[in-house]
Write a protein that holds these residues in place. Structure first.
Motif, PDB file in Angstrom:
ATOM      1  N   GLU A   1     -42.492 -52.582  -3.351  1.00 24.95           N
ATOM      2  CA  GLU A   1     -41.487 -52.221  -4.042  1.00 24.95           C
ATOM      3  C   GLU A   1     -41.248 -50.747  -4.057  1.00 24.95           C
ATOM      4  OE1 GLU A   1     -42.649 -55.080  -7.896  1.00 24.95           O
ATOM      5  OE2 GLU A   1     -43.995 -53.449  -6.934  1.00 24.95           O
ATOM      6  N   LYS A   2     -40.036 -50.112  -4.391  1.00 28.71           N
ATOM      7  CA  LYS A   2     -39.713 -49.014  -4.536  1.00 28.71           C
ATOM      8  C   LYS A   2     -39.429 -48.311  -5.988  1.00 28.71           C
ATOM      9  CE  LYS A   2     -38.645 -47.607  -0.123  1.00 28.71           C
ATOM     10  NZ  LYS A   2     -39.420 -46.324   0.625  1.00 28.71           N
TER      11      LYS A   2
ATOM     12  N   GLN B   1     -50.912 -46.664  -7.130  1.00 36.11           N
ATOM     13  CA  GLN B   1     -50.566 -48.145  -7.257  1.00 36.11           C
ATOM     14  C   GLN B   1     -50.517 -48.942  -6.136  1.00 36.11           C
ATOM     15  OE1 GLN B   1     -46.705 -48.309  -9.607  1.00 36.11           O
ATOM     16  NE2 GLN B   1     -47.274 -46.674 -10.910  1.00 36.11           N
ATOM     17  N   VAL B   2     -50.154 -48.278  -5.065  1.00 33.13           N
ATOM     18  CA  VAL B   2     -50.313 -49.229  -3.934  1.00 33.13           C
ATOM     19  C   VAL B   2     -51.639 -49.483  -3.277  1.00 33.13           C
ATOM     20  CG1 VAL B   2     -49.857 -48.975  -1.329  1.00 33.13           C
ATOM     21  CG2 VAL B   2     -48.154 -48.193  -2.659  1.00 33.13           C
ATOM     22  N   ILE B   3     -52.587 -48.386  -3.683  1.00 33.06           N
ATOM     23  CA  ILE B   3     -54.147 -48.805  -3.388  1.00 33.06           C
ATOM     24  C   ILE B   3     -54.577 -49.802  -4.304  1.00 33.06           C
ATOM     25  CG2 ILE B   3     -56.069 -47.811  -3.493  1.00 33.06           C
ATOM     26  CD1 ILE B   3     -54.791 -47.078  -0.945  1.00 33.06           C
ATOM     27  N   ALA B   4     -54.059 -49.827  -5.561  1.00 31.81           N
ATOM     28  CA  ALA B   4     -54.612 -50.800  -6.547  1.00 31.81           C
ATOM     29  C   ALA B   4     -54.149 -52.119  -6.123  1.00 31.81           C
ATOM     30  CB  ALA B   4     -54.074 -50.472  -8.058  1.00 31.81           C
ATOM     31  N   ARG B   5     -53.036 -52.168  -5.523  1.00 31.27           N
ATOM     32  CA  ARG B   5     -52.442 -53.413  -5.020  1.00 31.27           C
ATOM     33  C   ARG B   5     -53.382 -53.850  -3.666  1.00 31.27           C
ATOM     34  NH1 ARG B   5     -46.745 -53.886  -4.502  1.00 31.27           N
ATOM     35  NH2 ARG B   5     -46.951 -55.000  -6.537  1.00 31.27           N
ATOM     36  N   VAL B   6     -53.809 -53.121  -2.983  1.00 33.41           N
ATOM     37  CA  VAL B   6     -54.594 -53.143  -1.904  1.00 33.41           C
ATOM     38  C   VAL B   6     -55.763 -53.960  -2.158  1.00 33.41           C
ATOM     39  CG1 VAL B   6     -55.922 -52.307  -0.034  1.00 33.41           C
ATOM     40  CG2 VAL B   6     -53.546 -51.457  -0.134  1.00 33.41           C
ATOM     41  N   PHE B   7     -56.593 -53.400  -3.131  1.00 31.21           N
ATOM     42  CA  PHE B   7     -57.844 -53.890  -3.871  1.00 31.21           C
ATOM     43  C   PHE B   7     -57.654 -55.115  -4.704  1.00 31.21           C
ATOM     44  CE2 PHE B   7     -59.427 -49.217  -3.571  1.00 31.21           C
ATOM     45  CZ  PHE B   7     -60.491 -49.498  -2.969  1.00 31.21           C
TER      46      PHE B   7
END
Length: 134
Positions: free
Chosen positions: A51-52, A116-122
């Motif tokens: 997402e952007k 937010q991107v790192i949260a998605r990675v986890f």
């Protein structure tokens, strides 16, 4: 540069994303003992950031939140200033529709914040571990 010339590796462990953005070119993300990313920091957004954030400043009168919901997830609205979370593949379509229907003073498109991107990675790494255990 000094460490690269000398062949020195530094290991930084942090949950503070500003440190990571400022200091790290290569990032390893480990969750539940499993390596879920090893590579350039720039690749994380491309791999996990689907997402952007479309930042809009409407010329008055600005649309109601309900009108904006069809374009993406409204994450912030302060008067005429609005942030919409939009799927990466729909950004051009959404911007075109908004520009056709509304008057804007300003617009920008940004990657999601690294947090937010790192949260998605986890989250995805955790889901993979749970799936493997089942």
């Amino acid at each position: 540069e000094y460490h690269a010339r000398r062949g020195v590796t530094m290991l930084l462990t942090s949950h503070y994303m500003r440190d990571v953005e400022a200091l790290c070119a290569r990032v390893l993300v480990i969750t539940h003992g499993r390596l879920v990313h090893d590579g350039p920091l720039s690749q994380i957004a491309g791999r996990f950031g689907n997402e952007k954030v479309v930042k809009l400043r409407f010329h008055e009168p600005w649309p109601a939140a309900a009108e904006l919901a069809r374009y993406g997830e409204l994450t912030r609205q302060e008067g005429p200033a609005v942030d919409l979370k939009v799927e990466r593949t729909r950004v051009a379509e959404v911007l075109s529709a908004i520009l056709d229907g509304f008057s804007l003073d300003d617009v920008s498109v940004q990657d999601l914040p690294l947090e937010q991107v790192i949260a998605r990675v986890f989250q995805e790494g955790r889901a993979d571990v749970d799936h493997d255990a089942a």
